[in-house]
Every structure is written in C-alpha cells, then in structure tokens.
Design an enzyme around this catalytic site. Structure first.
Site, PDB file in Angstrom:
ATOM      1  N   SER A  36       0.825  -1.210   0.000  1.00 29.67           N
ATOM      2  CA  SER A  36       0.000   0.000   0.000  1.00 29.67           C
ATOM      3  C   SER A  36       0.862   1.264   0.000  1.00 29.67           C
ATOM      4  CB  SER A  36      -0.952  -0.077   1.206  1.00 29.67           C
ATOM      5  OG  SER A  36      -1.982   0.861   1.101  1.00 29.67           O
ATOM      6  N   ASP A  76     -10.330  -4.555  -4.357  1.00 32.99           N
ATOM      7  CA  ASP A  76      -9.504  -3.961  -3.307  1.00 32.99           C
ATOM      8  C   ASP A  76     -10.308  -3.090  -2.335  1.00 32.99           C
ATOM      9  OD1 ASP A  76      -6.368  -3.163  -2.769  1.00 32.99           O
ATOM     10  OD2 ASP A  76      -7.737  -1.503  -2.398  1.00 32.99           O
ATOM     11  N   HIS A 115      -8.532  -4.923   0.351  1.00 31.19           N
ATOM     12  CA  HIS A 115      -7.223  -4.294   0.575  1.00 31.19           C
ATOM     13  C   HIS A 115      -6.400  -4.911   1.702  1.00 31.19           C
ATOM     14  CE1 HIS A 115      -4.253  -1.247  -0.118  1.00 31.19           C
ATOM     15  NE2 HIS A 115      -4.282  -0.876   1.148  1.00 31.19           N
TER      16      HIS A 115
END
Ligand SMILES: *[C@@H]1O[C@H](CO)[C@@H](O)[C@H](O)[C@H]1NC(C)=O
Ligand SMILES: *[C@@H]1O[C@H](CO)[C@@H](O)[C@H](O)[C@H]1NC(C)=O
Ligand SMILES: *[C@@H]1O[C@H](CO)[C@@H](O)[C@H](O)[C@H]1NC(C)=O
Length: 293
Positions: free
Chosen positions: A102, A219, A274
């Site tokens: 990320s 995600d 995610h």
C-alpha cells in the site's frame, strides 16, 4: 600432492571465499515495508509465508512509522526507512528484495529513486497507489471525517496539507494543475512536475532487476484499483492504463525502460480486499513466491 599457492593467510582467505560461495546459495534477504495505519504486527503472516516456503530467508519487517505516525510526511519517512534498509543492504552483497504494501509501495519507490547505491533486486509493490489515489474510502474518513473526495483537494493541495502522507499522493483528476503545482511527493516522484534530479532518479530506479505490480478490482481502498498497476483516471474519471500515461510515454522515472527490458510483471486477483493482500496464501504463491529467490 599439490599444495595451494601463496601464504597460509592467502590460502585461508581462498578457503573462506569458497565456503561462502557454497553456504550462501540460499535466498536473498527480504525487507517488508508496511502500509498506512498499520505496522509489523499486520505483516507477520506474510513473513511466515516466506520462511515457510523458503526456509532460511532473512525477513525484516521494518518497525518504523507505524499506526498513526504513518501519516507523517513521506519524504521524512523515506529517510527513516532508507537508514534502516541501508544497513540490511550492506550485509547483503548479492542484494535484497523489497516487498512493500500500500502506501509503503510509494515510500519504497521513492527510496529506490533517491538512493544511488541501492542493491535491490526485485521490488514488489503490493496494492500500492503508484499513480495516486482519488476515492472515498474508510481511510480517507479516518483522516478527514466529513470530507468527500471532491473537496479533499482544498485541504490537500497547499503547504499544510502536504505534510500529511495521504495528501502527498492525492491525485484529483479534476484539479490537475493544482496537483502539479502543490504536490510535494508524487508529482516529483513521477516527474509530473519536472525537476533537475529526474535523470539521476531515473537511473537509480533502473538499478532494480524486476518490478512486480500486484492489485485487483475488489480492493475497495485503492481508487482506482488500477493505480496499483500505474493506471489512473483521466479528467472524466475514465481509467487510462499504464502504457497510455504521460509519465510512461515520456519515461520520466524509468517505467517505460523497465517495461521495454521485459522487467515489469503484473499480477491481478479478484476477490481480495485491501487488508487481505498480505495474508492471502493464493496471492502469495501465484504473485510473490517465485520472485523471492
Ligand atoms: C500499533 O497498533 C497495534 C495494534 O493494531 C499495536 O499492537 C502496536 O503496539 C501499535 N504500535 C505503536 C508503535 O503504537
Ligand atoms: C512529456 O513530453 C511532452 C512533449 O515533450 C511535454 O510537453 C510534457 O510536458 C512532458 N510531460 C511530462 C510529465 O514530462
Ligand atoms: C484470496 O485470494 C483468492 C484468489 O484471488 C480469492 O479468491 C479469495 O477471495 C482471497 N481470500 C481473501 C480472504 O482475501
């Protein structure tokens, strides 16, 4: 019987050299960098996957800028991570692999572009907003509780805003010129705002052997999800893929050159939210494992 040439000291050195060659045929060290609002805690599973499949791998999850401090200015974080990762690189003459999740993927890329002597072999970007972020997500709500994406540019695109990590990759396609002018991090890193170090940064980045981009449509945080593969919105919020981006066409930071070398590998999985990218064994085995040798 033939004896080895040279002094006993020289022979000892030779022997040690041979031994080193035999005994370090293992895996390169892997360095993991966490994302926004998390830390080493959340990446334990990923490091267990690695040592289970590649026993003996030295895995380091960098314990810096965790939780709320992940909102600190990104260039400052890059300095901190560089210091920690440099000492690992020094002890690894054959290089290391960098696996970044990320926001961590942006920190890692900035680190690669601004570190002339790095020895990173493979850089794996795990669901990182590499081309920026523009979306209403829980993460945004945590930082700006009453804000919708349309209004965030007003908070982000000024000096104060640019001291909060999320603003430093906030890429509002409807306020492009404000982004280019005021963004302190992504616009520089991608060469959206040209600067004098671009050529050097590009060379530094191109020292990597391989770039692996992982992401997918479910995600739920990275917006558009294609940003994990360097795609992004145009001014009508249609997604333009990596190869049609201006930074790709102009090869401002080395992406096109890397791709022309055949060294950009992409991996897409649906059904992964995610926060599950780093603990999903299917994702690990199909997108990550083969690069960590
Ligand atoms: C970060 O949060 C985790 C819980 O999610 C906690 O275990 C850890 O101690 C925190 N780290 C710091 C440095 O505050
Ligand atoms: C890309 O190249 C074109 C033509 O040379 C130039 O006008 C434009 O500003 C460049 N864009 C970037 C992001 O470097
Ligand atoms: C793990 O990945 C697989 C394959 O992409 C996906 O179908 C599954 O939903 C994922 N599981 C979780 C918990 O993310």
């Amino acid at each position: 019987m033939r004896t080895l040439p040279g002094s006993p000291v020289l022979r000892l050195r030779l022997l040690l050299l041979l031994l080193a060659g035999v005994c370090t045929d293992g895996y390169k060290p892997v360095v993991i960098v966490h994302g926004i609002f998390d830390g080493p805690e959340q990446l334990k599973t990923l490091s267990l996957f690695i040592t289970k499949v590649h026993p003996g791998t030295e895995v380091s999850v960098i314990d810096l800028y965790n939780n709320l401090t992940s909102l600190y200015p990104l260039w400052r974080q890059v300095q901190g991570f560089r210091k920690a990762i440099r000492s690992i690189m020094r002890k690894a003459p054959d290089g290391i692999h960098l696996l970044c999740f990320s926001q961590g993927g942006l920190i890692c890329r900035a680190l690669l572009s601004t570190t002339p002597d790095h020895n990173v072999d493979t850089f794996i970007s795990l669901s990182s907003p590499q081309a920026g972020q523009y979306g209403d997500t829980d993460y945004l709500k945590k930082v700006f509780p009453d804000c919708v994406k349309k209004a965030v540019f007003e908070i982000c695109y000024n000096r104060l805003g640019q001291t909060v990590s999320i603003c430093e990759y906030w890429n509002d396609p409807h306020h492009r010129s404000k982004y280019v002018q005021s963004n302190n991090f992504l616009a520089k890193l991608n060469g959206d705002r040209p600067h004098n170090d671009m050529k050097a940064w590009r060379e530094n980045f191109l020292r990597i052997k391989k770039l692996v981009l992982i992401g997918g449509p479910d995600d739920g945080v990275i917006a558009p999800w294609q940003s994990s593969h360097f795609g992004f919105y145009d001014s009508n919020e249609n997604v333009v893929e990596m190869r049609n981006q201006e930074f790709y066409g102009n090869d401002t930071f080395g992406l096109k050159a890397l791709d022309a070398r055949g060294d950009v590998s992409t991996c897409v999985h649906s059904g992964v939210k995610h926060v599950y990218w780093h603990s999903n064994y299917t994702v690990f085995m199909s997108c990550i494992e083969r690069w960590l040798t």
